[in-house]
Design a protein around this motif. Structure first.
Motif, PDB file in Angstrom:
ATOM      1  N   PRO A 298     -47.241 -29.083 -20.034  1.00  0.00           N
ATOM      2  CA  PRO A 298     -46.336 -27.942 -20.243  1.00  0.00           C
ATOM      3  C   PRO A 298     -46.095 -27.190 -18.942  1.00  0.00           C
ATOM      4  CG  PRO A 298     -48.014 -28.013 -21.952  1.00  0.00           C
ATOM      5  CD  PRO A 298     -48.421 -29.025 -20.923  1.00  0.00           C
ATOM      6  N   ALA A 299     -44.816 -26.910 -18.640  1.00  0.00           N
ATOM      7  CA  ALA A 299     -44.466 -26.209 -17.409  1.00  0.00           C
ATOM      8  C   ALA A 299     -43.844 -24.844 -17.670  1.00  0.00           C
ATOM      9  CB  ALA A 299     -43.482 -27.054 -16.590  1.00  0.00           C
ATOM     10  N   GLY A 300     -43.455 -24.559 -18.916  1.00  0.00           N
ATOM     11  CA  GLY A 300     -42.864 -23.268 -19.212  1.00  0.00           C
ATOM     12  C   GLY A 300     -41.923 -23.346 -20.398  1.00  0.00           C
ATOM     13  N   VAL A 301     -41.382 -22.215 -20.756  1.00  0.00           N
ATOM     14  CA  VAL A 301     -40.421 -22.096 -21.848  1.00  0.00           C
ATOM     15  C   VAL A 301     -39.184 -21.394 -21.307  1.00  0.00           C
ATOM     16  CG1 VAL A 301     -39.964 -21.071 -24.113  1.00  0.00           C
ATOM     17  CG2 VAL A 301     -42.218 -22.034 -23.616  1.00  0.00           C
ATOM     18  N   VAL A 302     -38.019 -21.956 -21.590  1.00  0.00           N
ATOM     19  CA  VAL A 302     -36.740 -21.416 -21.105  1.00  0.00           C
ATOM     20  C   VAL A 302     -35.953 -20.864 -22.282  1.00  0.00           C
ATOM     21  CG1 VAL A 302     -34.534 -21.969 -20.014  1.00  0.00           C
ATOM     22  CG2 VAL A 302     -36.656 -22.999 -19.153  1.00  0.00           C
ATOM     23  N   LYS A 303     -35.529 -19.618 -22.175  1.00  0.00           N
ATOM     24  CA  LYS A 303     -34.699 -18.982 -23.199  1.00  0.00           C
ATOM     25  C   LYS A 303     -33.383 -18.575 -22.557  1.00  0.00           C
ATOM     26  CE  LYS A 303     -34.958 -15.529 -26.908  1.00  0.00           C
ATOM     27  NZ  LYS A 303     -35.835 -14.519 -27.570  1.00  0.00           N
ATOM     28  N   ARG A 323     -47.547  -2.776 -20.362  1.00  0.00           N
ATOM     29  CA  ARG A 323     -48.569  -1.723 -20.309  1.00  0.00           C
ATOM     30  C   ARG A 323     -49.301  -1.574 -21.633  1.00  0.00           C
ATOM     31  NH1 ARG A 323     -46.785   3.989 -18.907  1.00  0.00           N
ATOM     32  NH2 ARG A 323     -44.910   3.491 -20.085  1.00  0.00           N
ATOM     33  N   PHE A 324     -48.630  -1.962 -22.737  1.00  0.00           N
ATOM     34  CA  PHE A 324     -49.165  -1.643 -24.060  1.00  0.00           C
ATOM     35  C   PHE A 324     -49.509  -2.863 -24.905  1.00  0.00           C
ATOM     36  CE2 PHE A 324     -45.958   1.710 -22.996  1.00  0.00           C
ATOM     37  CZ  PHE A 324     -46.885   2.674 -22.634  1.00  0.00           C
ATOM     38  N   TYR A 325     -48.934  -4.011 -24.590  1.00  0.00           N
ATOM     39  CA  TYR A 325     -49.165  -5.211 -25.387  1.00  0.00           C
ATOM     40  C   TYR A 325     -49.491  -6.385 -24.469  1.00  0.00           C
ATOM     41  CZ  TYR A 325     -46.804  -2.648 -29.163  1.00  0.00           C
ATOM     42  OH  TYR A 325     -46.456  -1.728 -30.106  1.00  0.00           O
ATOM     43  N   PRO A 326     -50.292  -7.347 -24.944  1.00  0.00           N
ATOM     44  CA  PRO A 326     -50.434  -8.602 -24.191  1.00  0.00           C
ATOM     45  C   PRO A 326     -49.135  -9.405 -24.311  1.00  0.00           C
ATOM     46  CG  PRO A 326     -51.698  -8.684 -26.241  1.00  0.00           C
ATOM     47  CD  PRO A 326     -51.140  -7.301 -26.148  1.00  0.00           C
ATOM     48  N   VAL A 327     -48.490  -9.676 -23.195  1.00  0.00           N
ATOM     49  CA  VAL A 327     -47.196 -10.341 -23.191  1.00  0.00           C
ATOM     50  C   VAL A 327     -47.278 -11.610 -22.356  1.00  0.00           C
ATOM     51  CG1 VAL A 327     -46.052  -8.098 -23.371  1.00  0.00           C
ATOM     52  CG2 VAL A 327     -46.276  -9.182 -21.135  1.00  0.00           C
ATOM     53  N   PRO A 328     -46.409 -12.583 -22.604  1.00  0.00           N
ATOM     54  CA  PRO A 328     -46.388 -13.770 -21.743  1.00  0.00           C
ATOM     55  C   PRO A 328     -45.845 -13.432 -20.363  1.00  0.00           C
ATOM     56  CG  PRO A 328     -44.585 -13.841 -23.331  1.00  0.00           C
ATOM     57  CD  PRO A 328     -45.439 -12.664 -23.718  1.00  0.00           C
ATOM     58  N   ALA A 329     -46.396 -14.074 -19.338  1.00  0.00           N
ATOM     59  CA  ALA A 329     -45.823 -13.941 -18.004  1.00  0.00           C
ATOM     60  C   ALA A 329     -44.400 -14.496 -18.026  1.00  0.00           C
ATOM     61  CB  ALA A 329     -46.676 -14.684 -16.986  1.00  0.00           C
ATOM     62  N   ALA A 330     -43.485 -13.825 -17.318  1.00  0.00           N
ATOM     63  CA  ALA A 330     -42.070 -14.202 -17.397  1.00  0.00           C
ATOM     64  C   ALA A 330     -41.375 -13.935 -16.072  1.00  0.00           C
ATOM     65  CB  ALA A 330     -41.380 -13.425 -18.520  1.00  0.00           C
ATOM     66  N   THR A 331     -40.220 -14.542 -15.917  1.00  0.00           N
ATOM     67  CA  THR A 331     -39.353 -14.273 -14.783  1.00  0.00           C
ATOM     68  C   THR A 331     -37.929 -14.594 -15.190  1.00  0.00           C
ATOM     69  OG1 THR A 331     -39.093 -14.613 -12.393  1.00  0.00           O
ATOM     70  CG2 THR A 331     -39.445 -16.582 -13.741  1.00  0.00           C
ATOM     71  N   LEU A 332     -36.998 -14.286 -14.307  1.00  0.00           N
ATOM     72  CA  LEU A 332     -35.590 -14.611 -14.528  1.00  0.00           C
ATOM     73  C   LEU A 332     -35.168 -15.700 -13.551  1.00  0.00           C
ATOM     74  CD1 LEU A 332     -34.141 -11.038 -15.034  1.00  0.00           C
ATOM     75  CD2 LEU A 332     -34.066 -12.869 -16.734  1.00  0.00           C
ATOM     76  N   VAL A 342     -37.460 -17.227 -18.238  1.00  0.00           N
ATOM     77  CA  VAL A 342     -38.485 -18.266 -18.159  1.00  0.00           C
ATOM     78  C   VAL A 342     -39.834 -17.619 -18.459  1.00  0.00           C
ATOM     79  CG1 VAL A 342     -39.582 -20.019 -16.725  1.00  0.00           C
ATOM     80  CG2 VAL A 342     -37.140 -19.514 -16.442  1.00  0.00           C
ATOM     81  N   MET A 343     -40.577 -18.198 -19.409  1.00  0.00           N
ATOM     82  CA  MET A 343     -41.873 -17.658 -19.803  1.00  0.00           C
ATOM     83  C   MET A 343     -42.949 -18.738 -19.686  1.00  0.00           C
ATOM     84  SD  MET A 343     -40.577 -15.579 -23.172  1.00  0.00           S
ATOM     85  CE  MET A 343     -39.471 -16.939 -23.611  1.00  0.00           C
ATOM     86  N   GLU A 344     -44.181 -18.281 -19.573  1.00  0.00           N
ATOM     87  CA  GLU A 344     -45.286 -19.236 -19.542  1.00  0.00           C
ATOM     88  C   GLU A 344     -45.428 -19.910 -20.905  1.00  0.00           C
ATOM     89  OE1 GLU A 344     -49.337 -17.738 -19.503  1.00  0.00           O
ATOM     90  OE2 GLU A 344     -48.607 -15.729 -20.029  1.00  0.00           O
ATOM     91  N   HIS A 345     -45.914 -21.136 -20.875  1.00  0.00           N
ATOM     92  CA  HIS A 345     -46.201 -21.841 -22.120  1.00  0.00           C
ATOM     93  C   HIS A 345     -47.503 -21.300 -22.699  1.00  0.00           C
ATOM     94  CE1 HIS A 345     -48.149 -25.038 -24.502  1.00  0.00           C
ATOM     95  NE2 HIS A 345     -46.921 -25.264 -24.936  1.00  0.00           N
ATOM     96  N   LEU A 346     -47.471 -20.885 -23.967  1.00  0.00           N
ATOM     97  CA  LEU A 346     -48.644 -20.318 -24.628  1.00  0.00           C
ATOM     98  C   LEU A 346     -49.151 -21.299 -25.676  1.00  0.00           C
ATOM     99  CD1 LEU A 346     -47.309 -16.683 -25.183  1.00  0.00           C
ATOM    100  CD2 LEU A 346     -48.789 -17.501 -23.339  1.00  0.00           C
ATOM    101  N   ASP A 347     -50.408 -21.666 -25.588  1.00  0.00           N
ATOM    102  CA  ASP A 347     -51.007 -22.575 -26.557  1.00  0.00           C
ATOM    103  C   ASP A 347     -51.564 -21.731 -27.704  1.00  0.00           C
ATOM    104  OD1 ASP A 347     -51.978 -24.793 -27.835  1.00  0.00           O
ATOM    105  OD2 ASP A 347     -53.795 -24.934 -26.605  1.00  0.00           O
ATOM    106  N   GLY A 348     -50.683 -21.383 -28.630  1.00  0.00           N
ATOM    107  CA  GLY A 348     -51.087 -20.511 -29.717  1.00  0.00           C
ATOM    108  C   GLY A 348     -50.391 -20.848 -31.012  1.00  0.00           C
TER     109      GLY A 348
END
Length: 585
Positions: A298-303, A323-332, A342-348
């Motif tokens: 897995p290399a990431g998730v694209v939305k 600041r308030f929630y655990p969120v996936p690492a992301a970028t544009l 673009v977000m990190e792939h989460l094994d969940g």
């Protein structure tokens, strides 16, 4: 940071410029005690650039003759867009050089503001596809009371304003874009030349120049910015080469049939690339793809989002609410004017599924969510009347909810005046009473809003397979949301998505008898809502208004048009929820 207003600018004071200077493309103003200092880039008719310095002892009414700065002699193509700040150890300058690699921000130091020493590169170009891959420009730096520095700068690829934070002024951590172009309006083509106007030790107004589609420039502002909150944002996710290649493939190979919003009552098309590196994820209202590298990892998730603005809005929501929630690492990711998240792939796995398979873990995470929600409310709760416009909302707008409520009355009219028992216990209220409450309260605008993802439900919470972590995903509706609607959305999901509740309905004369079957003892605790309402006991939650939002959400989320008469599941869900909210001590 989307609030934009035009700033009026008076005629100002004309400053002296050296002989032979035809243009001043960049300037920075800073104070040192009672004196004001200005540094500006002067361009001669022959194209030669020099940096100059002048001082005012009377608040800018008059200025000393400008002197040429020493130590920053121009290089070929040097732009000299600059920002200067007085710190304890002297003067600091961040300035732009336009070289063969593009625009980069350099840093220099000085004891007197006139003789400077170069200290190297402060901010370099970003990786391919990033918002500043084509260059960084026009820095503006402001200090915080804790000693940190916050830089706003022009990100060339996205034509937006990005930010970075530093402790020493030399090494910077990028935060990604913080201010985006609108689709239409005075800043639809470009957002550039940011300027900080400090207001208190840890707040500042952010001014900038916006260009519209006709090439006209305006001076605009985002309003007040919390610098400490901005500096606490996470770093953007590094863009992997596999993701950049996958986005190129998606843009060129995925046809429109896969990109339309699906009909959730029918199977949706799922795209898979021939090499297996790109696979579409369903269900989703906007196109989402999982990406694998050449080794199958897995290399990431694209939305893709609905358009550029929706991708940018979701990124901003992720960064702000980290600041308030655990969120996936992301970028544009930017290419040819288009943006993708673009977000990190989460094994969940979705939290909703744990209600049946791991109820203890489900209840623990649900309590964590309520704690995080309370913390976010404590820090961001504000009167709705303080907003410039209406609160943010999902596609379930107040108008939609009101229409659902009217349809609910029409469908359930035959039982509106029946007395209700649920599991043998009589209720004080009839359906007609609940209908009247719903109509009355839905007409009332919200009194309080809180910063939230906007779509907080249990399928948007992913729990790590080892059970140790969880993340909140999906921020395309992030913003300042109606507090009661936000809570109703979460409660609806607890009933809808968990499978904890089943029900039967029967009528005898003027009685409506509802019988519920709870799949696990957990169900009684979840449906009592103490896990949420107790944590929000100190907040101005209007319980009647909360119940009014729940009725149309619960009924129409549960009850198909061809359900039995009376429709047991939707009725039981709304009656149980209303009773728990309105009649809890």
């Amino acid at each position: 940071m989307t609030s934009t207003a035009a700033c009026a600018v008076d005629a100002g004071v004309r400053m002296p410029i050296p002989p032979g200077v035809d243009a001043v493309p960049g300037a920075s103003l800073a104070s040192d005690g009672e004196d004001l200092h200005v540094w500006f880039s002067g361009v001669s008719a022959e194209g030669h650039r020099r940096l100059h310095h002048a001082v005012s002892a009377d608040s800018g009414a008059t200025w000393s003759p400008p002197n040429t700065v020493v130590g920053l002699e121009p290089l070929a193509g040097q732009g000299l867009s600059l920002s200067v700040l007085r710190r304890r150890d002297g003067w600091w300058m961040w300035y732009v050089i336009h070289g063969s690699r593009g625009r980069r921000v350099f840093v220099a130091g000085s004891d007197d503001g006139l003789v400077w020493q170069r200290l190297g590169v402060a901010l370099d170009l970003g990786e391919p596809g990033s918002a500043d891959a084509d260059g960084v420009d026009c820095p503006a730096v402001v200090g915080t009371s804790g000693g940190s520095l916050v830089m706003a700068y022009g990100a060339c690829s996205s034509r937006s304003v990005a930010a970075a934070v530093s402790r020493d002024g030399v090494t910077w951590r990028k935060l990604g874009p913080i201010l985006h172009r609108r689709l239409t309006g005075p800043d639809s083509r470009c957002i550039w030349y940011p300027v900080w106007l400090p207001t208190r030790p840890d707040t500042a107004d952010l001014l900038y120049a916006g260009q519209d589609d006709r090439g006209r420039w305006s001076i605009l502002t985002t309003g007040r910015v919390d610098l400490a909150a901005l500096a606490s944002r996470p770093s953007p996710l590094p863009l992997a080469t596999a993701v950049d290649a996958a986005i190129t493939h998606i843009r060129s190979a995925v046809t429109a049939d896969y990109l339309v919003e699906p009909d959730y009552h029918r199977p949706a098309l799922v795209y898979r690339s021939p090499d297996g590196r790109v696979e579409q994820l369903r269900p989703s209202t906007s196109p989402v793809f999982a990406v694998r590298d050449g080794h199958g990892h897995p290399a990431g998730v694209v939305k893709l989002g609905r358009d550029r603005a929706s991708a940018e809005r979701e990124f901003s929501g992720l960064q702000t609410l980290a600041r308030f929630y655990p969120v996936p690492a992301a970028t544009l990711h930017y290419r040819q004017g288009r943006a993708a998240l673009v977000m990190e792939h989460l094994d969940g796995v979705p939290l909703a599924g744990l209600a049946a398979t791991d109820p203890d873990r489900f209840e623990t995470v649900l309590g964590d969510i309520a704690d995080h929600l309370a913390t976010a409310a404590q820090n961001t709760l504000m009167p709705a009347c303080d907003l410039d416009g209406p609160p943010d909302h999902t596609e379930e707008t107040p108008v939609v909810l009101a229409a659902w409520a009217a349809e609910l009355v029409a469908r359930l009219r035959p039982w509106a005046r029946h007395r209700i028992t649920i599991d043998g216990d009589p209720l004080d209220a009839t359906l007609a009473d609940l209908f009247d409450l719903t109509h009355h309260k839905l007409r009332q605008p919200p009194l309080w809003v809180v910063h939230a993802s906007g779509d907080l439900h249990l399928n948007n919470v992913l729990v790590a397979r080892d059970g140790r972590r969880w993340w909140l995903i999906d921020y395309e509706y992030a913003g300042l949301h109606d507090l009661e609607y936000l809570l109703a959305k979460l409660i609806t999901s607890c009933v809808k998505h968990t499978g904890l509740l089943t029900a039967h309905a029967a009528t005898t004369h003027d009685h409506l008898h509802l019988t519920t079957r709870l799949a696990h003892p957990l169900a009684r605790r979840v449906l009592s809502m103490a896990w949420l309402l107790d944590r929000l006991a100190g907040f101005p939650v209007d319980r009647e208004r909360l119940a009014a939002h729940l009725l149309p959400l619960l009924y129409f989320r549960f009850t198909p048009e061809n359900d039995a008469d009376p429709p047991a599941f939707g009725l039981a869900a709304l009656v149980l929820s209303a009773d728990a909210i309105l009649h809890r001590s």
